[in-house]
Design a protein around this motif. Structure first.
Motif, short mmCIF file in Angstrom:
data_model
loop_
_atom_site.label_atom_id
_atom_site.label_comp_id
_atom_site.label_asym_id
_atom_site.label_seq_id
_atom_site.Cartn_x
_atom_site.Cartn_y
_atom_site.Cartn_z
N MET A 97 -13.35 37.86 80.55
CA MET A 97 -12.69 37.00 79.59
C MET A 97 -13.69 36.57 78.53
O MET A 97 -14.80 36.17 78.82
CB MET A 97 -12.15 35.76 80.31
N LYS A 98 -13.26 36.68 77.31
CA LYS A 98 -14.04 36.16 76.19
C LYS A 98 -13.37 34.85 75.76
O LYS A 98 -12.14 34.75 75.75
CB LYS A 98 -14.04 37.15 75.04
N ALA A 99 -14.17 33.85 75.46
CA ALA A 99 -13.63 32.57 74.99
C ALA A 99 -14.27 32.21 73.67
O ALA A 99 -15.50 32.28 73.52
CB ALA A 99 -13.89 31.48 76.02
N VAL A 100 -13.44 31.85 72.70
CA VAL A 100 -13.90 31.43 71.38
C VAL A 100 -13.37 30.03 71.13
O VAL A 100 -12.17 29.78 71.26
CB VAL A 100 -13.42 32.39 70.28
N ILE A 101 -14.27 29.12 70.79
CA ILE A 101 -13.89 27.76 70.47
C ILE A 101 -14.09 27.59 68.96
O ILE A 101 -15.22 27.54 68.48
CB ILE A 101 -14.71 26.72 71.26
N ASP A 137 -7.98 37.02 76.24
CA ASP A 137 -9.05 36.15 75.76
C ASP A 137 -8.53 34.71 75.66
O ASP A 137 -7.33 34.46 75.66
CB ASP A 137 -9.54 36.59 74.38
N LEU A 138 -9.47 33.78 75.56
CA LEU A 138 -9.14 32.37 75.41
C LEU A 138 -9.57 31.91 74.03
O LEU A 138 -10.71 32.12 73.62
CB LEU A 138 -9.85 31.53 76.47
N LYS A 165 -4.63 33.52 75.45
CA LYS A 165 -4.44 32.20 76.04
C LYS A 165 -5.05 31.19 75.06
O LYS A 165 -6.04 31.49 74.39
CB LYS A 165 -5.14 32.08 77.39
N ALA A 166 -4.50 29.98 75.00
CA ALA A 166 -5.00 29.03 74.00
C ALA A 166 -4.86 27.59 74.45
O ALA A 166 -4.05 27.26 75.32
CB ALA A 166 -4.26 29.24 72.67
#
Length: 146
Positions: free
Chosen positions: A1-5, A46-47, A79-80
């Motif tokens: 999973m990649k997560a971008v904030i 991804d998130l 996903k968000a």
């Protein structure tokens, strides 16, 4: 999973929360200012977490513009979650809720209700414990991704 904030920050408070969320999510997570966000870099699974200070009862214009660019299904399978930074007042607006709605309209699956993080005064700093709350929220988001 990649997560971008993705965040916009005026006085550094929203940036601090975004960085705490990224640190809480661990490897593969990064905080990115909205000006550096590349929507096409996200894939299903991804998130995406989006945060903004409340600006005139809503997200900042930069965040609103970025969300507008994602309209029409640009986040299908992603996903968000959303957050905002605000003063602790009875009436304050709700940028997080507006961001969450825009993410959902762009096709994202919302995995947690919008979060509010509090600042002292107009410019901050964050109230004591808010960065810790952000890290704990990141744990909840990570659990929801499983």
């Amino acid at each position: 999973m990649k997560a971008v904030i993705v965040y916009d920050s005026v006085y550094g408070n929203t940036k601090a929360i975004a960085e705490a969320v990224a640190a809480g999510l661990g490897a593969g997570a990064r905080a990115v200012p909205v000006a550096g966000f590349v929507p096409g870099s996200l894939q299903a699974g991804d998130l995406l977490v989006v945060g903004s200070p409340i600006n005139g009862w809503r997200p900042t214009p930069a965040i609103a513009s970025a969300l507008g660019d994602l309209a029409g299904g640009g986040l299908t399978g992603v996903k968000a979650a959303a957050f905002d930074t605000r003063l602790k007042l009875f009436i304050h607006g709700d940028a997080g809720k507006k961001i969450s709605r825009a993410l959902q309209e762009a096709g994202a699956s919302i995995i947690g209700g919008p979060m509010a993080f509090y600042v002292k005064g107009t410019e901050g700093p964050l109230l004591a414990g808010e960065a810790g709350r952000a890290a704990a929220w990141a744990d909840e988001l990570a659990a929801a991704m499983k």
